[in-house]
Design an enzyme around this catalytic site. Structure first.
Site, PDB file in Angstrom:
ATOM      1  N   SER A 124       8.618  -8.523  -1.420  1.00 56.76           N
ATOM      2  CA  SER A 124       7.296  -7.667  -1.508  1.00 56.76           C
ATOM      3  C   SER A 124       6.029  -7.987  -2.530  1.00 56.76           C
ATOM      4  O   SER A 124       5.399  -7.423  -3.086  1.00 56.76           O
ATOM      5  CB  SER A 124       8.408  -6.874  -3.094  1.00 56.76           C
ATOM      6  OG  SER A 124       8.801  -7.805  -4.030  1.00 56.76           O
ATOM      7  N   HIS A 145       8.496  -4.908   4.791  1.00 55.69           N
ATOM      8  CA  HIS A 145       8.787  -4.494   3.801  1.00 55.69           C
ATOM      9  C   HIS A 145       9.387  -2.828   3.190  1.00 55.69           C
ATOM     10  O   HIS A 145       8.682  -2.358   3.381  1.00 55.69           O
ATOM     11  CB  HIS A 145       7.978  -4.246   2.378  1.00 55.69           C
ATOM     12  CG  HIS A 145       7.359  -4.222   1.420  1.00 55.69           C
ATOM     13  ND1 HIS A 145       6.657  -3.763   0.284  1.00 55.69           N
ATOM     14  CD2 HIS A 145       8.771  -4.204   0.538  1.00 55.69           C
ATOM     15  CE1 HIS A 145       7.171  -4.345  -0.767  1.00 55.69           C
ATOM     16  NE2 HIS A 145       8.346  -4.374  -0.972  1.00 55.69           N
ATOM     17  N   GLU A 157       6.501  -1.156   4.553  1.00 58.72           N
ATOM     18  CA  GLU A 157       5.070  -1.845   4.522  1.00 58.72           C
ATOM     19  C   GLU A 157       5.040  -2.803   5.850  1.00 58.72           C
ATOM     20  O   GLU A 157       5.906  -3.854   6.045  1.00 58.72           O
ATOM     21  CB  GLU A 157       4.738  -1.889   3.702  1.00 58.72           C
ATOM     22  CG  GLU A 157       4.283  -1.455   2.296  1.00 58.72           C
ATOM     23  CD  GLU A 157       3.603  -1.882   1.179  1.00 58.72           C
ATOM     24  OE1 GLU A 157       2.773  -1.190   0.902  1.00 58.72           O
ATOM     25  OE2 GLU A 157       4.403  -2.723   0.788  1.00 58.72           O
ATOM     26  N   ASN A 195       2.649  -2.092  -4.444  1.00 57.16           N
ATOM     27  CA  ASN A 195       2.221  -2.972  -5.340  1.00 57.16           C
ATOM     28  C   ASN A 195       1.437  -2.816  -6.055  1.00 57.16           C
ATOM     29  O   ASN A 195       0.906  -3.160  -7.744  1.00 57.16           O
ATOM     30  CB  ASN A 195       3.310  -3.943  -5.389  1.00 57.16           C
ATOM     31  CG  ASN A 195       4.994  -3.958  -5.572  1.00 57.16           C
ATOM     32  OD1 ASN A 195       4.939  -2.598  -5.906  1.00 57.16           O
ATOM     33  ND2 ASN A 195       5.704  -4.385  -4.897  1.00 57.16           N
TER      34      ASN A 195
END
Length: 508
Positions: A124, A145, A157, A195
């Protein structure tokens, strides 16, 4: 167009924790034989038993047939050695977030698997480029991900490092899609899409809290009831865990060479230092002990409906306010647009925030009785609005503005006079970060919006939301925040500037 891996392809998952088990469940449900490996004794067997139990529950609820559940469970195989993965077409690692450990795993696998085997790391936060640098054939490695819990979360992702072959990324994209996921392409930069873009959701809330703009329960309520977010930022951080959330923020901040846009909050540092990590420790921003009473959001007491109400113009906000007043049989008049004035309520002049404080706006306009309201996802259905009042505004005018909103059916939360209130400054910063990610080639606008809707359940993609608010308005908010704070944190993305100058939206 790239093809997904066939159902005859063996999928290997290394790491049988929550993420690894979830990914194995997704692949097995999609029809693949899945080999699950973990260095901990019996961990893979226990994970498979748990996944099979999940398949049985799904069958009991009619989400899959009993036969399909049994067959999917039988496709899961626990293995004990890396050499058992020799026939894998794709190896997904979900081990500890440590670069050296991941590099060693894939370096060891290169001597075992075939030359066409794809490596898909579920990291991540670790650079896919850095991970691939240790491989003889780094082109076979890409990020894959998943989000927790992998069987339920729709987003994946697909992250390309500098050496990742385009065909590898395309195959993973097609495979994730075939597994029922929504895949988005991303470039290997700190935080990838989700993120990275999500940082302002937490950061702006903590800044407003630190400045005494509103308490946690009130800010959270405004984000839910006006912004349409499933959870407010403070309750979400408590759920994630402050150790985890703070670590991710610091990681992104450090990776961007301490860019002030990602500056961690001292508020959260204090919680981590105190061991107040959120739900898992019983205390974070909120108290989760058995006898704790959840604080209620600050809500203004009932005020009289103003006898003189004027709604100006045909903006989205003006139309919604007029419709709500009509539905509640409140007398008002409508007038043509008068600058960006939304309404008059007795002696109060009401505007939607543009990132200035109410006090600054009153000073610059020469109108003492200036009152600002926050952004809402949908003013027609929002149940609460934040409001701020200029320092020079008299109490009677403030009460009239509050009465106007209450008569339109809003619960009103009065903030201290911070710029941008809650939802507006948060959405502007989310859109700004998403725009920068697009501008830097991390993803496209559609990918950024899909990632934030599906990865963190935002009610609307930040760039689509910015289109609705108006990119000129978003740029005003950010420029005013930048002027107030004097920080590079609020610098306007070059891409938003370009869109404003070209009079185009992100999704034209």
């Amino acid at each position: 167009m790239s093809l997904s891996l066939s159902k005859q392809s063996v999928i290997a998952v290394v790491g049988a924790g929550a993420m690894g088990a979830g990914i194995a469940q997704v692949a097995a449900a999609a029809g693949h034989r899945v080999k699950l490996l973990d260095t901990r004794a019996q961990a893979a067997e226990q994970a498979i038993a748990g996944v099979r139990a999940q398949f049985s529950k799904m069958a009991a609820k009619g989400k899959m047939t009993s036969e399909a559940a049994t067959e999917a469970g039988e496709r899961l195989i626990a293995v004990t050695e890396l050499t058992d993965l020799a026939d894998a077409s794709l190896v997904i690692e979900a081990i500890v977030e440590n670069l050296a450990a991941k590099q060693k795993l894939y370096s060891d696998l290169e001597a075992i698997v075939g030359v066409d085997c794809i490596f898909g790391t579920n990291t991540s936060s670790i650079s896919v480029t850095a991970m691939g640098a240790a491989l003889k054939h780094p082109g076979r490695l890409a990020g894959l991900h998943f989000f927790n819990p992998a069987p339920l979360m729709a987003l994946v992702e697909v992250v390309s490092g500098l050496a990742t072959e385009e065909s590898v990324a395309q195959t993973l994209f097609a495979t994730a899609t075939a597994w029922g996921k929504t895949a988005v392409h991303a470039k290997s930069t700190p935080g990838f899409i989700v993120n990275r873009v999500a940082r302002p959701y937490y950061a702006e809330a903590m800044r407003v809290l630190a400045e005494g703009g509103a308490d946690t329960a009130t800010f959270d309520a405004c984000c839910r009831e006006a912004g349409g977010f499933r959870m407010g930022p403070f309750e979400l951080m408590d759920m994630i865990g402050h150790d985890v959330n703070f670590s991710v923020t610091r990681s992104v901040w450090n990776a961007f060479f301490n860019d002030p846009r990602f500056l961690p909050s001292l508020v959260q540092q204090e919680l981590v230092d105190a061991g107040y990590l959120g739900k898992k420790t019983g205390r974070g921003f909120y108290d989760y002990s058995a006898d704790a009473v959840r604080p209620a959001p600050a809500t203004e007491s009932a005020k009289a409906t103003p006898t003189h109400i004027v709604v100006y113009g045909e903006s989205i906000v003006a139309k919604a306010l007029a419709a709500r007043l009509q539905a509640n049989k409140v007398a008002f008049t409508q007038s043509p647009a008068k600058g960006d004035l939304l309404a008059q309520a007795g002696d109060a002049w009401v505007y939607v925030t543009d990132g200035r404080t109410a006090t600054r706006r009153a000073f610059e306009s020469g109108t003492a009785n200036t009152v600002l309201i926050d952004l809402a996802l949908d003013y027609n259905t929002a149940t609460r609005l934040a409001l701020s009042v200029a320092e020079a505004c008299d109490d009677a005018a403030a009460a009239q503005a509050i009465g106007l909103l209450q008569s339109a059916g809003f619960a009103v939360s009065r903030f201290n006079d911070v710029p941008g209130l809650a939802v507006m400054r948060t959405v502007a910063m989310l859109a700004n970060e998403a725009a920068d990610a697009v501008n830097q080639g991390v993803c496209n606008a559609q990918g950024a919006d899909a990632a934030m809707r599906l990865g963190v359940n935002y009610p609307c993609g930040p760039l689509a939301w910015a289109d609705v608010v108006g990119l000129h308005n978003i740029s005003l908010v950010l420029n005013h925040l930048s002027q107030t704070y004097g920080e590079d944190r609020y610098r306007l993305s070059p891409l938003i500037q370009h869109k404003v100058y070209s009079k185009k939206n992100f999704h034209d």
